[in-house]
Scaffold this motif. Sequence first.
Motif, mmCIF file in Angstrom:
data_model
loop_
_atom_site.group_PDB
_atom_site.id
_atom_site.type_symbol
_atom_site.label_atom_id
_atom_site.label_comp_id
_atom_site.label_asym_id
_atom_site.label_seq_id
_atom_site.Cartn_x
_atom_site.Cartn_y
_atom_site.Cartn_z
ATOM 1 N N GLY A 83 0.828 -1.215 0.000
ATOM 2 C CA GLY A 83 0.000 0.000 0.000
ATOM 3 C C GLY A 83 0.858 1.259 0.000
ATOM 4 O O GLY A 83 0.576 2.229 -0.725
ATOM 5 N N THR A 84 1.920 1.265 0.791
ATOM 6 C CA THR A 84 2.838 2.406 0.824
ATOM 7 C C THR A 84 3.525 2.591 -0.519
ATOM 8 O O THR A 84 3.656 3.718 -1.024
ATOM 9 C CB THR A 84 3.888 2.205 1.932
ATOM 10 N N TYR A 85 3.953 1.499 -1.135
ATOM 11 C CA TYR A 85 4.612 1.556 -2.439
ATOM 12 C C TYR A 85 3.664 2.104 -3.518
ATOM 13 O O TYR A 85 4.040 2.984 -4.293
ATOM 14 C CB TYR A 85 5.096 0.158 -2.826
ATOM 15 N N ARG A 90 1.903 6.638 -7.081
ATOM 16 C CA ARG A 90 0.862 7.562 -7.561
ATOM 17 C C ARG A 90 1.216 9.004 -7.244
ATOM 18 O O ARG A 90 1.077 9.899 -8.072
ATOM 19 C CB ARG A 90 -0.488 7.208 -6.930
ATOM 20 N N ARG A 91 1.713 9.248 -6.038
ATOM 21 C CA ARG A 91 2.066 10.613 -5.645
ATOM 22 C C ARG A 91 3.231 11.140 -6.467
ATOM 23 O O ARG A 91 3.237 12.312 -6.865
ATOM 24 C CB ARG A 91 2.416 10.642 -4.152
ATOM 25 N N ASP A 92 4.221 10.288 -6.732
ATOM 26 C CA ASP A 92 5.355 10.703 -7.552
ATOM 27 C C ASP A 92 4.906 11.034 -8.971
ATOM 28 O O ASP A 92 5.351 12.035 -9.555
ATOM 29 C CB ASP A 92 6.415 9.603 -7.577
ATOM 30 N N GLN A 95 3.129 14.416 -8.786
ATOM 31 C CA GLN A 95 4.025 15.545 -8.569
ATOM 32 C C GLN A 95 4.853 15.873 -9.808
ATOM 33 O O GLN A 95 5.234 17.018 -10.005
ATOM 34 C CB GLN A 95 4.973 15.256 -7.397
ATOM 35 N N ASN A 96 5.124 14.887 -10.635
ATOM 36 C CA ASN A 96 5.878 15.131 -11.861
ATOM 37 C C ASN A 96 4.985 15.489 -13.048
ATOM 38 O O ASN A 96 5.491 15.699 -14.147
ATOM 39 C CB ASN A 96 6.735 13.903 -12.209
ATOM 40 N N SER A 97 3.675 15.556 -12.800
ATOM 41 C CA SER A 97 2.758 15.933 -13.884
ATOM 42 C C SER A 97 2.568 17.461 -13.899
ATOM 43 O O SER A 97 3.003 18.178 -12.991
ATOM 44 C CB SER A 97 1.403 15.246 -13.690
#
Length: 109
Positions: A83-85, A90-92, A95-97
Motif C-alpha cells: 500500500g505504501t509503495y 501515484r504521488r510521484d 508531482q511530476n505531472s
Amino acid sequence: MRSTPIRSDGMPGGAFSSLILKGRNPWWGDTRNLKQRGIITYTISPFRTRAAKNIFQDWLFNGYRRLAGQVPYWIVPFAIGYGTYAWAKRRDAWQNSKAGHLASHGHEH
C-alpha cells in the motif's frame, strides 16, 4: 632403503611385531586380532526402511498447513508495504505531472 629397527619399533607391521605377542600387532587400539565380548550391535535391514515414503504427498499437505498457519504473520506487513509503495508511485507520478507542478508552485513558467 630400509628403515632402522628404532624407527619401525612399535609401528604396525614393524620389525618387532612378529616377536611380540606371537605375531599379533601390538599397536595401541588395534582390535582386529582380539576377541570382543559383551558388545551387542543392532541393525535394520535396508529393505525394511523407507526413508522417502510419501515424501511429496506429505510435503504438499503438511507444507500447505504450515504455510497457511504463517499467513496472518506476513500478510499484514506485506499489505502495508505494498500500500505504501502504490501510494508513493501515484504521488510521484502526480508531482511530476503538469497538474502537480501547478498545484505546488501556483503559477506557470
